[in-house]
Design a protein around this motif. Structure first.
Motif, PDB file in Angstrom:
ATOM      1  N   TYR A   1       0.823  -1.218   0.000  1.00 48.48           N
ATOM      2  CA  TYR A   1       0.000   0.000   0.000  1.00 48.48           C
ATOM      3  C   TYR A   1       0.862   1.276   0.000  1.00 48.48           C
ATOM      4  CZ  TYR A   1      -4.536  -2.304   0.679  1.00 48.48           C
ATOM      5  OH  TYR A   1      -5.692  -3.036   0.519  1.00 48.48           O
ATOM      6  N   VAL A   2       1.903   1.267  -0.814  1.00 49.88           N
ATOM      7  CA  VAL A   2       2.803   2.418  -0.902  1.00 49.88           C
ATOM      8  C   VAL A   2       2.512   3.265  -2.144  1.00 49.88           C
ATOM      9  CG1 VAL A   2       5.211   3.151  -1.167  1.00 49.88           C
ATOM     10  CG2 VAL A   2       4.641   1.275   0.388  1.00 49.88           C
ATOM     11  N   LEU A   3       2.433   2.618  -3.307  1.00 44.94           N
ATOM     12  CA  LEU A   3       2.388   3.363  -4.559  1.00 44.94           C
ATOM     13  C   LEU A   3       1.196   4.305  -4.654  1.00 44.94           C
ATOM     14  CD1 LEU A   3       3.441   0.580  -7.098  1.00 44.94           C
ATOM     15  CD2 LEU A   3       4.844   2.467  -6.224  1.00 44.94           C
ATOM     16  N   HIS A   4       0.036   3.891  -4.167  1.00 42.10           N
ATOM     17  CA  HIS A   4      -1.137   4.771  -4.330  1.00 42.10           C
ATOM     18  C   HIS A   4      -1.075   6.005  -3.430  1.00 42.10           C
ATOM     19  CE1 HIS A   4      -2.768   1.797  -1.238  1.00 42.10           C
ATOM     20  NE2 HIS A   4      -2.908   2.962  -0.624  1.00 42.10           N
ATOM     21  N   CYS A   5      -0.124   6.030  -2.503  1.00 42.85           N
ATOM     22  CA  CYS A   5       0.053   7.216  -1.654  1.00 42.85           C
ATOM     23  C   CYS A   5       1.093   8.186  -2.205  1.00 42.85           C
ATOM     24  CB  CYS A   5       0.456   6.796  -0.245  1.00 42.85           C
ATOM     25  SG  CYS A   5      -0.824   5.889   0.657  1.00 42.85           S
ATOM     26  N   LEU A   6       1.810   7.780  -3.251  1.00 42.09           N
ATOM     27  CA  LEU A   6       2.862   8.623  -3.811  1.00 42.09           C
ATOM     28  C   LEU A   6       2.300   9.516  -4.912  1.00 42.09           C
ATOM     29  CD1 LEU A   6       5.718   5.967  -4.122  1.00 42.09           C
ATOM     30  CD2 LEU A   6       5.292   7.572  -2.240  1.00 42.09           C
ATOM     31  N   PRO A   7       2.774  10.744  -5.015  1.00 42.81           N
ATOM     32  CA  PRO A   7       2.236  11.676  -6.013  1.00 42.81           C
ATOM     33  C   PRO A   7       2.666  11.335  -7.428  1.00 42.81           C
ATOM     34  CG  PRO A   7       4.094  12.674  -4.877  1.00 42.81           C
ATOM     35  CD  PRO A   7       3.811  11.378  -4.175  1.00 42.81           C
ATOM     36  N   GLY A   8       1.809  11.716  -8.388  1.00 40.98           N
ATOM     37  CA  GLY A   8       2.140  11.545  -9.791  1.00 40.98           C
ATOM     38  C   GLY A   8       1.592  10.268 -10.382  1.00 40.98           C
ATOM     39  N   PRO A   9       1.653  10.148 -11.715  1.00 38.46           N
ATOM     40  CA  PRO A   9       1.217   8.928 -12.391  1.00 38.46           C
ATOM     41  C   PRO A   9       2.209   7.793 -12.163  1.00 38.46           C
ATOM     42  CG  PRO A   9       2.182  10.438 -13.966  1.00 38.46           C
ATOM     43  CD  PRO A   9       2.122  11.182 -12.667  1.00 38.46           C
ATOM     44  N   LEU A  10       1.777   6.579 -12.441  1.00 41.20           N
ATOM     45  CA  LEU A  10       2.630   5.416 -12.203  1.00 41.20           C
ATOM     46  C   LEU A  10       3.941   5.477 -12.977  1.00 41.20           C
ATOM     47  CD1 LEU A  10       0.232   2.348 -11.952  1.00 41.20           C
ATOM     48  CD2 LEU A  10       2.058   2.951 -10.360  1.00 41.20           C
ATOM     49  N   VAL A  11       3.909   6.027 -14.168  1.00 45.28           N
ATOM     50  CA  VAL A  11       5.129   6.097 -14.963  1.00 45.28           C
ATOM     51  C   VAL A  11       6.202   6.907 -14.255  1.00 45.28           C
ATOM     52  CG1 VAL A  11       4.400   8.124 -16.285  1.00 45.28           C
ATOM     53  CG2 VAL A  11       6.025   6.494 -17.287  1.00 45.28           C
ATOM     54  N   GLN A  12       5.793   7.850 -13.401  1.00 51.34           N
ATOM     55  CA  GLN A  12       6.753   8.648 -12.651  1.00 51.34           C
ATOM     56  C   GLN A  12       7.105   8.006 -11.318  1.00 51.34           C
ATOM     57  OE1 GLN A  12       5.298  12.669 -12.259  1.00 51.34           O
ATOM     58  NE2 GLN A  12       5.164  12.989 -14.466  1.00 51.34           N
ATOM     59  N   LYS A  13       6.103   7.567 -10.561  1.00 49.30           N
ATOM     60  CA  LYS A  13       6.409   7.056  -9.225  1.00 49.30           C
ATOM     61  C   LYS A  13       6.977   5.654  -9.233  1.00 49.30           C
ATOM     62  CE  LYS A  13       1.434   6.382  -8.333  1.00 49.30           C
ATOM     63  NZ  LYS A  13       0.319   6.935  -7.521  1.00 49.30           N
ATOM     64  N   ALA A  14       6.937   4.968 -10.383  1.00 51.79           N
ATOM     65  CA  ALA A  14       7.592   3.666 -10.474  1.00 51.79           C
ATOM     66  C   ALA A  14       9.100   3.780 -10.335  1.00 51.79           C
ATOM     67  CB  ALA A  14       7.228   2.984 -11.794  1.00 51.79           C
ATOM     68  N   VAL A  15       9.606   5.022 -10.302  1.00 50.99           N
ATOM     69  CA  VAL A  15      11.038   5.222 -10.063  1.00 50.99           C
ATOM     70  C   VAL A  15      11.452   4.642  -8.713  1.00 50.99           C
ATOM     71  CG1 VAL A  15      10.825   7.484  -8.934  1.00 50.99           C
ATOM     72  CG2 VAL A  15      12.883   6.952 -10.241  1.00 50.99           C
ATOM     73  N   VAL A  16      10.492   4.402  -7.827  1.00 49.89           N
ATOM     74  CA  VAL A  16      10.834   3.787  -6.541  1.00 49.89           C
ATOM     75  C   VAL A  16      11.523   2.444  -6.754  1.00 49.89           C
ATOM     76  CG1 VAL A  16       8.943   4.958  -5.343  1.00 49.89           C
ATOM     77  CG2 VAL A  16       8.591   2.656  -6.220  1.00 49.89           C
ATOM     78  N   PHE A  17      11.128   1.713  -7.791  1.00 51.40           N
ATOM     79  CA  PHE A  17      11.755   0.414  -8.055  1.00 51.40           C
ATOM     80  C   PHE A  17      13.209   0.587  -8.473  1.00 51.40           C
ATOM     81  CE2 PHE A  17       7.179  -0.380  -8.941  1.00 51.40           C
ATOM     82  CZ  PHE A  17       6.944  -1.267  -7.897  1.00 51.40           C
ATOM     83  N   ASP A  18      13.491   1.662  -9.214  1.00 46.97           N
ATOM     84  CA  ASP A  18      14.870   1.949  -9.596  1.00 46.97           C
ATOM     85  C   ASP A  18      15.717   2.259  -8.367  1.00 46.97           C
ATOM     86  OD1 ASP A  18      14.224   1.725 -12.351  1.00 46.97           O
ATOM     87  OD2 ASP A  18      13.474   3.788 -12.337  1.00 46.97           O
ATOM     88  N   HIS A  19      15.128   2.933  -7.403  1.00 47.56           N
ATOM     89  CA  HIS A  19      15.870   3.300  -6.197  1.00 47.56           C
ATOM     90  C   HIS A  19      16.052   2.114  -5.251  1.00 47.56           C
ATOM     91  CE1 HIS A  19      14.239   7.626  -6.940  1.00 47.56           C
ATOM     92  NE2 HIS A  19      15.285   7.356  -7.688  1.00 47.56           N
ATOM     93  N   LEU A  20      15.176   1.127  -5.355  1.00 43.39           N
ATOM     94  CA  LEU A  20      15.264  -0.032  -4.462  1.00 43.39           C
ATOM     95  C   LEU A  20      16.076  -1.186  -5.046  1.00 43.39           C
ATOM     96  CD1 LEU A  20      11.580  -0.081  -3.163  1.00 43.39           C
ATOM     97  CD2 LEU A  20      13.628   0.548  -1.852  1.00 43.39           C
TER      98      LEU A  20
END
Length: 221
Positions: free
Chosen positions: A128-147
């Motif tokens: 339940y993390v991604l839906h709390c992050l701002p922006g569209p999925l194409v932008q907030k999917a950067v979390v996977f790059d950071h992890l």
């Protein structure tokens, strides 16, 4: 440690609702009621995912109250757990709840490169993390790059998120999501199932996504 005032205000809004007082109600309201009655994804299904994929060396991102780490079955009695969240109240609550495991705590914004020194993990959870992050999925999917730099070879990333497109939403789910998006608690008004699958597929070789209610449960290696 990252101070909230140094973070984009849209990111702050997505986690600011989780204060010590609201965390007192989180397990009842979200895990006990909303999951089963509104999102149509009973908490037990999310716990099953933890039980299948959590490893002895685990990084949990967006820790909530620590309920899942408190209730899931680890493969050994002394797992090495690191908690990562921007919200200090969540970190404190989760760390206290699973104090028997002596977890490490990292306060950071997962939308930015993570500067903490951490050895690789066999599992990384984002419940339940991604839906709390701002922006569209194409932008907030950067979390996977950071992890990904913190994922051990053969390790698994798993989690869940609430979607607005490509899933069936009850009338109550639509109303509550609209309210949460208006308040800045959610930012998932354009989050769709195919977008999630695509963003995972460009980063991982083996991706599985299943839908329960309006929640997407994903596993990626």
């Amino acid at each position: 440690m990252v101070a909230p005032e140094q973070v984009d205000q849209a990111v702050v809004a997505g986690q600011a609702v989780y204060t010590p007082r609201t965390l007192d109600l989180y397990d009842l309201v979200v895990l006990g009621l909303s999951n089963a009655l509104i999102w149509k994804c009973p908490t037990g299904r999310l716990l099953e995912q933890y039980n299948r994929h959590v490893a002895a060396r685990h990084l949990d991102v967006g820790v909530g109250t620590g309920w899942f780490l408190d209730h899931c079955r680890f493969p050994n009695r002394q797992p090495q757990i690191t908690l990562l969240d921007l919200n200090q109240a969540c970190l404190a609550r989760a760390a206290a709840r699973i104090s028997r495991y002596q977890p490490k705590v990292v306060q950071a914004n997962v939308l930015e490169p993570i500067g903490a020194a951490m050895d690789p993990f066999a599992s990384i959870g984002l419940n339940y993390v991604l839906h709390c992050l701002p922006g569209p999925l194409v932008q907030k999917a950067v979390v996977f790059d950071h992890l990904k730099p913190f994922l051990a070879p053969g390790g698994v990333v798993f989690g869940s998120t609430l979607l607005s497109e490509g899933v069936e939403r009850s009338r109550s789910a639509q109303v509550l999501m609209r309210f949460y998006n208006k308040r800045g608690i959610f930012s998932n008004q354009s989050d769709g199932l195919e977008d999630l699958r695509r963003e995972l597929a460009v980063r991982f070789d083996d991706v599985r996504v299943r839908v329960i209610g309006c929640a997407a449960l994903f596993v990626a290696r």
